[in-house]
Scaffold this active site. Structure first.
Site, short mmCIF file in Angstrom:
data_model
loop_
_atom_site.label_atom_id
_atom_site.label_comp_id
_atom_site.label_asym_id
_atom_site.label_seq_id
_atom_site.Cartn_x
_atom_site.Cartn_y
_atom_site.Cartn_z
N HIS A 216 20.78 44.23 102.27
CA HIS A 216 21.84 44.90 103.04
C HIS A 216 22.83 43.81 103.49
CE1 HIS A 216 23.75 47.92 105.41
NE2 HIS A 216 22.85 48.13 106.35
N ILE A 250 20.76 39.27 91.52
CA ILE A 250 21.95 38.47 91.80
C ILE A 250 22.59 39.08 93.05
CG2 ILE A 250 24.06 37.46 90.82
CD1 ILE A 250 21.49 36.99 89.14
N GLY A 252 24.96 40.17 96.02
CA GLY A 252 26.39 40.46 96.01
C GLY A 252 26.80 41.35 94.84
N PHE A 253 25.82 41.79 94.04
CA PHE A 253 26.12 42.71 92.93
C PHE A 253 25.30 43.98 93.06
CE2 PHE A 253 27.63 38.74 91.33
CZ PHE A 253 28.74 39.09 90.57
N HIS A 255 25.14 48.34 93.97
CA HIS A 255 25.27 49.12 95.21
C HIS A 255 24.54 50.43 95.03
CE1 HIS A 255 27.07 51.05 98.70
NE2 HIS A 255 27.32 49.83 99.11
N ARG A 264 35.91 48.51 98.36
CA ARG A 264 36.40 47.54 99.35
C ARG A 264 36.73 46.20 98.70
NH1 ARG A 264 31.08 48.07 102.83
NH2 ARG A 264 30.31 47.88 100.69
N ASP A 307 30.09 42.05 99.85
CA ASP A 307 29.44 40.82 100.33
C ASP A 307 29.67 39.64 99.38
OD1 ASP A 307 28.24 41.91 102.67
OD2 ASP A 307 26.83 42.96 101.37
N ARG A 332 30.51 46.11 112.30
CA ARG A 332 29.74 47.35 112.09
C ARG A 332 29.26 47.97 113.40
NH1 ARG A 332 27.43 49.43 107.41
NH2 ARG A 332 29.37 48.73 106.47
N ARG A 351 12.67 63.04 111.08
CA ARG A 351 11.23 62.91 110.88
C ARG A 351 10.91 63.48 109.51
NH1 ARG A 351 6.16 62.99 109.35
NH2 ARG A 351 4.61 62.80 111.01
N1 COA Z 1 20.94 41.84 90.28
C1 COA Z 1 20.17 42.11 89.20
N2 COA Z 1 19.78 43.34 88.90
C2 COA Z 1 20.15 44.34 89.69
C3 COA Z 1 20.95 44.14 90.83
C4 COA Z 1 21.34 42.82 91.11
N3 COA Z 1 22.10 42.56 92.16
N4 COA Z 1 21.20 45.31 91.43
C5 COA Z 1 20.55 46.23 90.70
N5 COA Z 1 19.93 45.64 89.65
C6 COA Z 1 19.14 46.32 88.63
C7 COA Z 1 17.71 46.48 89.13
O1 COA Z 1 16.91 45.38 88.83
C8 COA Z 1 17.30 47.73 88.43
O2 COA Z 1 16.98 47.42 87.11
P1 COA Z 1 15.76 48.14 86.39
O3 COA Z 1 16.12 49.60 86.36
O4 COA Z 1 15.74 47.49 85.04
O5 COA Z 1 14.56 47.87 87.23
C9 COA Z 1 18.56 48.57 88.41
O6 COA Z 1 19.65 47.63 88.45
C10 COA Z 1 18.66 49.51 89.61
O7 COA Z 1 18.51 48.71 90.79
P2 COA Z 1 17.96 49.22 92.17
O8 COA Z 1 17.68 48.05 93.04
O9 COA Z 1 16.84 50.19 91.96
O10 COA Z 1 19.20 50.05 92.65
P3 COA Z 1 19.49 50.46 94.10
O11 COA Z 1 20.52 51.50 94.04
O12 COA Z 1 18.26 50.74 94.86
O13 COA Z 1 20.04 49.05 94.63
C11 COA Z 1 20.98 47.39 95.85
C12 COA Z 1 21.13 48.82 95.35
C13 COA Z 1 22.21 47.05 96.66
C14 COA Z 1 19.72 47.26 96.73
C15 COA Z 1 20.84 46.42 94.63
O14 COA Z 1 21.96 46.56 93.79
C16 COA Z 1 20.67 44.98 95.08
O15 COA Z 1 19.56 44.56 95.42
N6 COA Z 1 21.79 44.19 95.10
C17 COA Z 1 21.72 42.83 95.58
C18 COA Z 1 21.78 42.79 97.09
C19 COA Z 1 23.15 43.11 97.63
O16 COA Z 1 24.16 42.59 97.16
N7 COA Z 1 23.16 43.92 98.66
C20 COA Z 1 24.38 44.29 99.35
C21 COA Z 1 24.72 45.73 99.10
S1 COA Z 1 26.29 46.14 99.80
#
Ligand code: COA
Length: 370
Positions: A216, A250, A252-253, A255, A264, A307, A332, A351
């Protein structure tokens, strides 16, 4: 078979009138206004007012609002002492979380004006962050200056100086774009706590804990750590292949909600470009930024989120990396508290249910006699 929505993905948990990602354009709207347009033309104070009141302020309303914020920046002596006693090595998010909890403990019971409390938190959180950053660097605190507006005062408290227009613009842009984003993990945490009819400080304390995580808000710090590890644009390709082969994400990538790019990012990227292109370190970071964005898109089809942009931007403004997520809190706090008030205005206890996967019912074996 019960359908399970892991991570509540795709679940619509309630209604909200605060923000939405516009279905047609993918653009984030605050109270109907596109957040990037607000970032281009309005101050963070105006946007905070909008998020809380539902409408932009007129000149008189803005003046009264800004005056209220400016007059509440000073921290109570008891809180300053508590912060001074926290371990120097603790994360700044722990400091902010503790400070909000302390303010809750000091808040007179029964005096529940949640809007007034929200403005108080908006005014005091920056003072906590600045005090803590200076404390970690062995510097004496700098008192807030009620003659300065929100962002210039914050820089003054952190660095004893107000930066040039590019840095100020970039900072305000980040505050406006970070202010609110629907039922994200920290906001949902705040709403869950509020739904038990607990108090606003408790809801915000919990939200800060949720924002700290690298999936997050903590991502802006993790992005900077990755940029430091990479070092130069030439190192992007080997770093990325090592990181992906190790199964690491990675930061920052990607969502949870935006699957074709974070609305944004363009406004934040333009502000970063203006700030970064004037310095050698800035151009080095931009080189990594562009190369990594392209390589991640090629390798995984992922787009950067906001981010990814605020990480290098905050670094160039002079903040140390552990301060980045607290900067997100500064902004926020508006969205969180608006959601707490919205939740309380028409409350339903949050709940959900779970599907049990544990041991089936069994008899307790005979134990030793008590
Ligand atoms: N780097 C590498 N792979 C990524 C990724 C990332 N930043 N974000 C998603 N993926 C991949 C996952 O490994 C997954 O692959 P798989 O299906 O082969 O297992 C697929 O994309 C789906 O990812 P998932 O984490 O289940 O999606 P989500 O909707 O739950 O995740 C986030 C959203 C934000 C948690 C996720 O993109 C992430 O962890 N990003 C990095 C942290 C970040 O930048 N957070 C700030 C959000 S504003």
């Amino acid at each position: 078979m019960t359908e399970i929505h892991r991570g509540l993905a795709g679940v619509v948990a309630d209604t909200t009138a605060i923000s939405v990602i516009d279905e047609d354009t993918g653009i984030l709207l605050y109270r109907g206004y596109p957040a990037p347009d607000l970032a281009a033309s309005r101050s963070f104070e105006e946007v905070a007012y909008l998020i809380w009141h539902g409408e932009l302020p007129d000149a008189r309303q803005l003046q009264a609002f800004a005056q209220a914020e400016r007059s509440q920046r000073q921290l109570p002596a008891g809180l300053t002492q508590v912060i001074a006693g926290l371990p120097l090595g603790c994360h700044p998010m722990d400091v902010v979380r503790t400070a909000v909890s302390w303010l809750g403990a000091a808040h007179p019971a029964g005096a529940e004006d949640n809007l007034a409390t929200s403005i108080d938190l908006m005014a005091k959180i920056p003072t906590v962050i600045a005090l803590d950053q200076r404390r970690r660097h062995g510097l004496r605190p700098v008192a807030p200056d009620a003659g300065l507006s929100f962002s210039p005062n914050f820089f003054h408290m952190c660095f004893e100086a107000v930066p040039g227009p590019d840095a100020l613009r970039c900072f305000e842009t980040s505050l406006v774009l970070y202010a609110e984003h629907g039922f994200n993990a920290s906001t949902f945490t705040a709403r869950t706590i509020a739904s038990t009819l607990s108090d606003l400080h408790s809801a915000v304390t919990g939200a800060i804990g949720a924002l700290k995580g690298p999936l997050h808000g903590g991502a802006n710090e993790a992005v900077m750590a990755a940029f430091q590890e990479i070092g130069s644009a030439e190192r992007v390709a080997p770093w990325l292949s090592e990181t992906l082969s190790a199964g690491r994400k990675i930061m920052g990538f990607g969502h949870r909600v935006y699957k074709h790019g974070d609305s944004r990012v363009p406004a934040m990227h333009a502000a970063l470009m203006a700030l970064a292109s004037g310095s050698e370190d800035g151009r080095r970071l931009l080189g990594i930024y562009e190369r990594l964005e392209e390589a991640v898109h090629q390798a995984k089809g992922l787009y950067p989120n906001v981010d990814y942009v605020t990480g290098p931007a905050y670094h160039l403004m002079g903040f140390d990396t552990p301060t980045f997520t607290p900067l997100f809190v500064m902004s926020r706090i508006t969205g969180w508290t608006a959601h707490v008030m919205e939740q309380l205005a028409d409350n339903a206890l949050i709940r959900p249910l779970s599907s049990y996967t544990g041991h089936p019912r069994r008899a307790v074996p005979a134990g030793q006699a008590r």
